[in-house]
Design a protein around this motif. Structure first.
Motif, mmCIF file in Angstrom:
data_model
loop_
_atom_site.group_PDB
_atom_site.id
_atom_site.type_symbol
_atom_site.label_atom_id
_atom_site.label_comp_id
_atom_site.label_asym_id
_atom_site.label_seq_id
_atom_site.Cartn_x
_atom_site.Cartn_y
_atom_site.Cartn_z
ATOM 1 N N ASN A 9 -5.720 -80.239 -4.522
ATOM 2 C CA ASN A 9 -6.920 -80.633 -3.764
ATOM 3 C C ASN A 9 -7.499 -81.984 -4.180
ATOM 4 N N TYR A 10 -6.647 -82.988 -4.414
ATOM 5 C CA TYR A 10 -7.147 -84.340 -4.660
ATOM 6 C C TYR A 10 -7.749 -84.875 -3.382
ATOM 7 N N ARG A 11 -8.905 -85.495 -3.503
ATOM 8 C CA ARG A 11 -9.577 -86.067 -2.345
ATOM 9 C C ARG A 11 -10.498 -87.176 -2.812
ATOM 10 N N PRO A 12 -10.911 -88.097 -1.939
ATOM 11 C CA PRO A 12 -11.868 -89.130 -2.341
ATOM 12 C C PRO A 12 -13.227 -88.495 -2.660
ATOM 13 N N VAL A 13 -13.801 -88.872 -3.794
ATOM 14 C CA VAL A 13 -15.100 -88.359 -4.238
ATOM 15 C C VAL A 13 -15.959 -89.548 -4.642
ATOM 16 N N VAL A 14 -17.250 -89.488 -4.320
ATOM 17 C CA VAL A 14 -18.197 -90.522 -4.732
ATOM 18 C C VAL A 14 -18.841 -90.092 -6.039
ATOM 19 N N PHE A 15 -18.690 -90.927 -7.072
ATOM 20 C CA PHE A 15 -19.352 -90.716 -8.349
ATOM 21 C C PHE A 15 -20.540 -91.668 -8.384
ATOM 22 N N LYS A 16 -21.745 -91.112 -8.542
ATOM 23 C CA LYS A 16 -22.962 -91.915 -8.486
ATOM 24 C C LYS A 16 -23.678 -91.871 -9.829
ATOM 25 N N ASP A 17 -23.965 -93.044 -10.386
ATOM 26 C CA ASP A 17 -24.727 -93.149 -11.629
ATOM 27 C C ASP A 17 -26.203 -93.031 -11.262
ATOM 28 N N ILE A 18 -26.873 -91.979 -11.724
ATOM 29 C CA ILE A 18 -28.257 -91.736 -11.320
ATOM 30 C C ILE A 18 -29.240 -92.679 -11.999
ATOM 31 N N ASN A 19 -28.806 -93.424 -13.029
ATOM 32 C CA ASN A 19 -29.702 -94.368 -13.695
ATOM 33 C C ASN A 19 -29.920 -95.636 -12.892
ATOM 34 N N ASN A 20 -28.902 -96.077 -12.149
ATOM 35 C CA ASN A 20 -29.051 -97.327 -11.407
ATOM 36 C C ASN A 20 -28.475 -97.255 -9.990
ATOM 37 N N ASP A 21 -28.136 -96.070 -9.517
ATOM 38 C CA ASP A 21 -27.653 -95.832 -8.148
ATOM 39 C C ASP A 21 -26.369 -96.580 -7.794
ATOM 40 N N SER A 28 -10.329 -87.357 -6.836
ATOM 41 C CA SER A 28 -10.615 -86.404 -7.900
ATOM 42 C C SER A 28 -10.528 -84.978 -7.365
ATOM 43 N N THR A 29 -10.513 -84.018 -8.289
ATOM 44 C CA THR A 29 -10.539 -82.606 -7.927
ATOM 45 C C THR A 29 -11.851 -81.963 -8.343
ATOM 46 N N VAL A 30 -12.817 -82.763 -8.794
ATOM 47 C CA VAL A 30 -14.094 -82.228 -9.275
ATOM 48 C C VAL A 30 -14.795 -81.440 -8.161
ATOM 49 N N LYS A 31 -15.409 -80.318 -8.547
ATOM 50 C CA LYS A 31 -16.128 -79.493 -7.574
ATOM 51 C C LYS A 31 -17.556 -80.017 -7.439
ATOM 52 N N THR A 32 -18.017 -80.165 -6.202
ATOM 53 C CA THR A 32 -19.350 -80.692 -5.939
ATOM 54 C C THR A 32 -20.068 -79.832 -4.910
ATOM 55 N N LYS A 33 -21.393 -79.921 -4.940
ATOM 56 C CA LYS A 33 -22.211 -79.214 -3.950
ATOM 57 C C LYS A 33 -22.795 -80.184 -2.926
ATOM 58 N N ASP A 34 -23.013 -81.423 -3.338
ATOM 59 C CA ASP A 34 -23.654 -82.423 -2.486
ATOM 60 C C ASP A 34 -22.614 -83.276 -1.772
ATOM 61 N N THR A 35 -23.056 -83.891 -0.668
ATOM 62 C CA THR A 35 -22.221 -84.841 0.060
ATOM 63 C C THR A 35 -23.044 -86.087 0.332
ATOM 64 N N PRO A 44 -17.668 -85.957 -0.817
ATOM 65 C CA PRO A 44 -18.329 -85.132 -1.820
ATOM 66 C C PRO A 44 -19.015 -86.057 -2.830
ATOM 67 N N LEU A 45 -20.170 -85.646 -3.332
ATOM 68 C CA LEU A 45 -20.953 -86.483 -4.244
ATOM 69 C C LEU A 45 -21.066 -85.811 -5.596
ATOM 70 N N TYR A 46 -20.705 -86.554 -6.654
ATOM 71 C CA TYR A 46 -20.852 -86.076 -8.030
ATOM 72 C C TYR A 46 -21.803 -87.036 -8.735
ATOM 73 N N LYS A 47 -22.922 -86.499 -9.253
ATOM 74 C CA LYS A 47 -23.937 -87.327 -9.908
ATOM 75 C C LYS A 47 -23.685 -87.359 -11.416
ATOM 76 N N MET A 48 -23.625 -88.577 -11.959
ATOM 77 C CA MET A 48 -23.392 -88.774 -13.394
ATOM 78 C C MET A 48 -24.643 -89.323 -14.052
ATOM 79 N N GLU A 49 -24.890 -88.912 -15.287
ATOM 80 C CA GLU A 49 -26.040 -89.439 -16.017
ATOM 81 C C GLU A 49 -25.740 -90.800 -16.621
ATOM 82 N N ILE A 50 -24.489 -91.055 -16.930
ATOM 83 C CA ILE A 50 -24.121 -92.334 -17.539
ATOM 84 C C ILE A 50 -22.720 -92.716 -17.087
ATOM 85 N N SER A 51 -22.515 -93.995 -16.896
ATOM 86 C CA SER A 51 -21.207 -94.517 -16.509
ATOM 87 C C SER A 51 -21.064 -95.897 -17.136
#
Length: 85
Positions: A9-21, A28-35, A44-51
Motif C-alpha cells: 500500500n505505498y501511496r503519496p502522503v503529505v508530511f506536514k511540519d506543524i511548527n512552520n506549516d 509511504s505506508t504510514v496510516k493517517t486519519k486526515d487528508t 493522506p496527511l501526516y502531521k509531524m512535530e519536527i522535521s
C-alpha cells in the motif's frame, strides 16, 4: 530475495511540519486519519512535530535551555529523599 514481504500500500502522503506549516510529499505506508487537498488532488496527511525544516541541526538555530540541564533538575527533584536515609 524473499518474495511478498514488502507492503503493497505505498501511496503519496503529505508530511506536514506543524511548527512552520512546511509540507513534503513522498510515498509511504504510514496510516493517517486526515487528508489534505493540494493542486486538486486529495492526499493522506501526516502531521509531524519536527522535521528538517524546523530542527535546530538543519536550520542552524541555537536554543539555550537555561543554566540547569536535565541532570541538575533530576538531582534537585530527588534531593529531598536523601534526608530519609
Amino acid at each position: 530475495m524473499k518474495q511478498k514481504i514488502h507492503p503493497e500500500n505505498y501511496r503519496p502522503v503529505v508530511f506536514k511540519d506543524i511548527n512552520n506549516d512546511k509540507i513534503l510529499i513522498c510515498r509511504s505506508t504510514v496510516k493517517t486519519k486526515d487528508t489534505i487537498k493540494i493542486d486538486g488532488h486529495n492526499y493522506p496527511l501526516y502531521k509531524m512535530e519536527i522535521s528538517s525544516y524546523s530542527h535546530p541541526f538543519f536550520t542552524g538555530e541555537k536554543r539555550f535551555l537555561g543554566k540547569t540541564g536535565p541532570a541538575e533538575k533530576f538531582k534537585k527533584k530527588y534531593e529531598k529523599f536523601k534526608k530519609f536515609k
